[in-house]
Design an enzyme around this catalytic site. Structure first.
Site, PDB file in Angstrom:
ATOM      1  N   HIS A 209       0.822  -1.220   0.000  1.00  0.00           N
ATOM      2  CA  HIS A 209       0.000   0.000   0.000  1.00  0.00           C
ATOM      3  C   HIS A 209       0.859   1.274   0.000  1.00  0.00           C
ATOM      4  O   HIS A 209       0.439   2.310  -0.504  1.00  0.00           O
ATOM      5  CB  HIS A 209      -0.973   0.006   1.185  1.00  0.00           C
ATOM      6  CG  HIS A 209      -0.343   0.165   2.530  1.00  0.00           C
ATOM      7  ND1 HIS A 209       0.247  -0.887   3.195  1.00  0.00           N
ATOM      8  CD2 HIS A 209      -0.199   1.251   3.349  1.00  0.00           C
ATOM      9  CE1 HIS A 209       0.709  -0.472   4.359  1.00  0.00           C
ATOM     10  NE2 HIS A 209       0.457   0.829   4.473  1.00  0.00           N
ATOM     11  N   ASP A 210       2.074   1.204   0.560  1.00  0.00           N
ATOM     12  CA  ASP A 210       2.947   2.381   0.601  1.00  0.00           C
ATOM     13  C   ASP A 210       4.116   2.285  -0.381  1.00  0.00           C
ATOM     14  O   ASP A 210       5.119   2.989  -0.219  1.00  0.00           O
ATOM     15  CB  ASP A 210       3.506   2.566   2.019  1.00  0.00           C
ATOM     16  CG  ASP A 210       2.553   3.329   2.932  1.00  0.00           C
ATOM     17  OD1 ASP A 210       1.673   4.052   2.408  1.00  0.00           O
ATOM     18  OD2 ASP A 210       2.687   3.208   4.165  1.00  0.00           O
ATOM     19  N   LYS A 213       6.137   5.255  -1.718  1.00  0.00           N
ATOM     20  CA  LYS A 213       7.094   6.022  -0.909  1.00  0.00           C
ATOM     21  C   LYS A 213       8.530   5.884  -1.402  1.00  0.00           C
ATOM     22  O   LYS A 213       9.389   6.699  -1.040  1.00  0.00           O
ATOM     23  CB  LYS A 213       7.007   5.591   0.560  1.00  0.00           C
ATOM     24  CG  LYS A 213       5.770   6.111   1.281  1.00  0.00           C
ATOM     25  CD  LYS A 213       5.797   5.736   2.752  1.00  0.00           C
ATOM     26  CE  LYS A 213       4.596   6.317   3.480  1.00  0.00           C
ATOM     27  NZ  LYS A 213       4.599   5.952   4.929  1.00  0.00           N
ATOM     28  N   HIS A 238       2.644   9.894  -2.925  1.00  0.00           N
ATOM     29  CA  HIS A 238       3.034   8.477  -2.915  1.00  0.00           C
ATOM     30  C   HIS A 238       1.872   7.556  -3.305  1.00  0.00           C
ATOM     31  O   HIS A 238       2.109   6.449  -3.783  1.00  0.00           O
ATOM     32  CB  HIS A 238       3.605   8.073  -1.548  1.00  0.00           C
ATOM     33  CG  HIS A 238       2.601   7.784  -0.490  1.00  0.00           C
ATOM     34  ND1 HIS A 238       2.069   8.763   0.334  1.00  0.00           N
ATOM     35  CD2 HIS A 238       2.017   6.618  -0.089  1.00  0.00           C
ATOM     36  CE1 HIS A 238       1.220   8.216   1.189  1.00  0.00           C
ATOM     37  NE2 HIS A 238       1.165   6.916   0.949  1.00  0.00           N
ATOM     38  N   HIS A 269      -5.892   4.141  -0.130  1.00  0.00           N
ATOM     39  CA  HIS A 269      -5.927   3.979   1.329  1.00  0.00           C
ATOM     40  C   HIS A 269      -5.895   5.297   2.099  1.00  0.00           C
ATOM     41  O   HIS A 269      -6.082   5.322   3.319  1.00  0.00           O
ATOM     42  CB  HIS A 269      -4.796   3.051   1.803  1.00  0.00           C
ATOM     43  CG  HIS A 269      -3.419   3.618   1.677  1.00  0.00           C
ATOM     44  ND1 HIS A 269      -2.765   3.731   0.480  1.00  0.00           N
ATOM     45  CD2 HIS A 269      -2.555   4.091   2.614  1.00  0.00           C
ATOM     46  CE1 HIS A 269      -1.556   4.234   0.674  1.00  0.00           C
ATOM     47  NE2 HIS A 269      -1.407   4.470   1.963  1.00  0.00           N
ATOM     48  N   HIS A 270      -5.682   6.439   1.394  1.00  0.00           N
ATOM     49  CA  HIS A 270      -5.731   7.740   2.062  1.00  0.00           C
ATOM     50  C   HIS A 270      -6.989   8.531   1.689  1.00  0.00           C
ATOM     51  O   HIS A 270      -7.103   9.710   2.053  1.00  0.00           O
ATOM     52  CB  HIS A 270      -4.486   8.562   1.743  1.00  0.00           C
ATOM     53  CG  HIS A 270      -3.271   8.116   2.502  1.00  0.00           C
ATOM     54  ND1 HIS A 270      -3.187   8.202   3.875  1.00  0.00           N
ATOM     55  CD2 HIS A 270      -2.105   7.558   2.074  1.00  0.00           C
ATOM     56  CE1 HIS A 270      -2.000   7.731   4.266  1.00  0.00           C
ATOM     57  NE2 HIS A 270      -1.332   7.323   3.194  1.00  0.00           N
ATOM     58  N   ASP A 298      -4.252   1.090   8.577  1.00  0.00           N
ATOM     59  CA  ASP A 298      -3.156   2.051   8.433  1.00  0.00           C
ATOM     60  C   ASP A 298      -3.170   3.077   9.560  1.00  0.00           C
ATOM     61  O   ASP A 298      -2.135   3.345  10.196  1.00  0.00           O
ATOM     62  CB  ASP A 298      -3.297   2.740   7.074  1.00  0.00           C
ATOM     63  CG  ASP A 298      -2.081   3.563   6.701  1.00  0.00           C
ATOM     64  OD1 ASP A 298      -0.955   3.052   6.811  1.00  0.00           O
ATOM     65  OD2 ASP A 298      -2.255   4.721   6.273  1.00  0.00           O
TER      66      ASP A 298
END
Length: 348
Positions: A209-210, A213, A238, A269-270, A298
């Site tokens: 998910h990240d 980054k 990201h 997810h954000h 998260d």
């Protein structure tokens, strides 16, 4: 050299065994028994491909032998063809209902015997060939899945190595995701959303998910303090970068479930239930379900983890904050589910 199929002939009259051996011996490996007990022992020892079984025999008739064959794991799949001088429809119906595959009449017609046995063995060999192909395909599929999962772990480890501040975030969130997905699988409310989810695949995909980054500057990624507004805008990129990275993986490897899932996690997810998230300001069910689930895992991990700019909050306080954000930052139904398994989060 290809192995011959094998035949067990069972008849209490040796003359019948001799006739059948002469017909089938040049074509197959042939075993013979003169009574039911010996037939069962021979079948157990050699497991022939097909048994030609006389019906009328002393002590144990063909029906009794067939019943015992079908009740034993080692012999239950052996093809059984009755050989009989009876012209009896009831006997034929009984044999077929018990699992016999065919009947051959006495006196034997060599051509008929060969054709009946050949037909049964051709079907058996075709089934075996298909099973072998299926097993080979499954092995290749399993290998491909292992490679995909390994690739996902390697990619996620790149993020952990660059992002020294968040520490075990990826491992922790994947454990929280597994708790949530297992609960969803057991919940009538979510069964339609997750009915096609393979838990291992989706949990492994959530580790990415990240992934975006890795495109963020080290100066921002590992800054020991809060971001300036400009730095925060850079960090927010990201999500889109994560989608782009996974798109590149898909373009080179083809559409696979693990990366299709990972793209949804990375890109959404954000997002927030109230539409104030990023990168697309999606609202409520416009947000992919993956993102709505990942958001809780998260944020919970961020709340209970120590950062240079904040102390770790106790589990109870994290639950309180997530509850307060029900219907604002988070999907209210998923918050309710989270509350039902919150103690499992605490154990992680």
């Amino acid at each position: 050299m290809e192995k011959k199929n094998s035949v067990l002939i069972v008849d209490d009259e040796r003359s019948n065994i001799t006739v059948l051996r002469n017909i089938l011996g040049p074509l197959y490996t042939v075993y013979a028994s003169c009574d039911g007990e010996d037939a069962l022992e021979t079948a157990e020892e050699f497991v022939p491909d097909i048994i030609l079984l006389d019906i009328i025999m002393p002590e144990m008739d063909g029906f009794d032998v067939l019943q015992k064959l079908k009740s034993t794991d080692k012999t239950k799949e052996i093809i059984v063809v009755f050989i009989t001088g009876l012209d009896n429809v009831e006997a034929e119906e009984r044999g077929l209902s018990m699992g016999a595959s065919d009947f051959i009449s006495k006196p034997f017609n060599p051509t008929i015997v060969k054709l009946r046995v050949e037909m049964q063995l051709r079907l058996l060999n075709a089934a075996r060939s298909l099973q072998t192909q299926a097993n080979t395909l499954q092995e290749r599929t399993d290998h491909l899945i292992r490679v995909q999962h390994s690739a996902a772990h390697v990619l996620s480890s790149l993020v952990e190595k660059r992002d020294k501040i968040t520490g075990l975030h990826i491992d922790q969130t994947s454990k929280y995701m597994e708790i949530l997905i297992n609960a969803m699988k057991a919940s009538p409310r979510f069964k339609d959303e997750v009915k096609d989810w393979d838990i291992e695949t989706v949990v492994t995909a959530s580790r990415l998910h990240d992934i975006g980054k890795i495109s963020v500057s080290d100066l921002i990624l590992n800054k020991p303090g809060k971001f300036t507004p400009e730095e925060y805008e850079e960090m927010k990129k990201h999500s889109i970068q994560g989608e782009s990275i996974i798109d590149d993986v898909i373009a080179n490897s083809g559409k696979e479930a693990i990366f299709d899932n990972a793209k949804l996690f990375a890109g959404s997810h954000h997002e927030r239930w109230d539409g104030k998230g990023y990168p697309r300001n999606l609202k409520e069910k416009e947000i992919p379900f993956h993102g709505r689930v990942m958001a809780i895992a998260d944020v919970y991990d961020a709340l209970v983890s120590t950062r240079p700019y904040k102390e770790a909050l106790p589990h109870e306080k994290a639950v309180e904050i997530i509850t307060e954000e029900k219907g604002k930052q988070f999907d209210p139904d998923i918050v309710d589910l989270f509350l039902s398994v919150a103690e499992e989060f605490k154990q992680v």
